[in-house]
Design an enzyme around this catalytic site. Structure first.
Site, mmCIF file in Angstrom:
data_model
loop_
_atom_site.group_PDB
_atom_site.id
_atom_site.type_symbol
_atom_site.label_atom_id
_atom_site.label_comp_id
_atom_site.label_asym_id
_atom_site.label_seq_id
_atom_site.Cartn_x
_atom_site.Cartn_y
_atom_site.Cartn_z
ATOM 1 N N GLU A 107 0.823 -1.215 0.000
ATOM 2 C CA GLU A 107 0.000 0.000 0.000
ATOM 3 C C GLU A 107 0.857 1.264 0.000
ATOM 4 O OE1 GLU A 107 -2.882 -0.548 -0.824
ATOM 5 O OE2 GLU A 107 -2.904 -2.667 -0.321
ATOM 6 N N HIS A 125 1.826 2.313 -3.411
ATOM 7 C CA HIS A 125 0.799 3.068 -4.137
ATOM 8 C C HIS A 125 0.927 4.571 -3.873
ATOM 9 C CE1 HIS A 125 -1.570 0.019 -6.087
ATOM 10 N NE2 HIS A 125 -1.761 -0.664 -4.965
#
Length: 239
Positions: free
Chosen positions: A199, A202
């Site tokens: 994550e 990202h």
């Protein structure tokens, strides 16, 4: 990041392929068929109720910090709420704000206990998986605490239908603010550390495909394509 069993992904992809991936009717030109796949007017604006897909510029941008003065604003609250909604709608274990079209540094993670029942125990143990309650970080900072690397398959809801093996650090620490604006710190290891690293990528405009083992990159639905190839036909200008 996702962990759906292969059969669920294949069924979903087949349904979508029947809706959007079929050849145009004989009475319709390719140009008209192709133009139906988009509109010049934006009728769907972020925060989305779906995952952005590789190719969307938002996935390649470095996400911006959430300003302190807006930390407890209704807008940030709505973004977090939408992230959690999409995370659970698609039965995933992690999501970053760019994946719903919002280029801000927010991530959410959740590894439910029931996943253990859906995976072979040997896989669960080998990947060092463990339950993780819903956790939200705003403006997170990641620090590596264990530099040993583990290599396991990863998938991503922003790269639908594919997976590959990726090396990740075995242990990390996240610091930042929770959804209430309180300072938070969390040590993670094994699979949960992998979720956090995925994550955080990202937020930097990176995808797992940037550092995957390319020889392991695979379509998770190749068996479904083999069984029913006609369902996957669509007009293409490349071979």
């Amino acid at each position: 990041m996702h962990l759906k069993p292969r059969i669920k992904v294949c069924q979903t992809m087949l349904r979508h392929s029947r809706s959007f991936g079929t050849s145009p009717p004989a009475s319709q030109s390719f140009r008209k068929w192709y133009q139906q796949l988009w509109t010049t007017e934006r009728t769907n604006l972020p925060p989305y109720n779906h995952f952005t897909q590789i190719g969307d510029p938002v996935l390649r941008q470095q996400a911006a910090l959430v300003p302190k003065e807006h930390m407890d604003s209704p807008e940030i609250g709505a973004i977090v709420e939408q992230m959690v909604k999409v995370l659970r709608k698609f039965d995933c274990v992690g999501i970053a704000a760019p994946q719903i079209g919002v280029s801000l540094r927010i991530i959410a993670m959740e590894f439910k206990g029931r996943i253990r029942k859906e995976l072979p125990e040997a896989v669960y143990q080998a990947r060092q998986m463990s339950e993780l309650p819903l956790t939200v970080f705003i403006n997170p900072v990641l620090t590596v605490t264990n530099y040993s690397k583990l290599k396991h398959p990863e998938g991503c809801m922003s790269v639908r239908g594919y997976s590959a093996e990726v090396e990740r650090f075995e242990g990390v620490k996240l610091t930042g603010l929770d959804q209430l604006g309180n300072q938070s710190e969390l040590a993670l290891s094994g699979w949960n550390a992998r979720i956090a690293q995925h994550e955080m990528d990202h937020l930097e405009g990176k995808l797992y495909t940037d550092h995957m083992d390319r020889s392991t990159f695979a379509c998770t639905c190749w068996e479904a394509v083999t069984r029913n190839p006609d369902a996957w036909r669509y007009p293409s200008t490349s071979s």
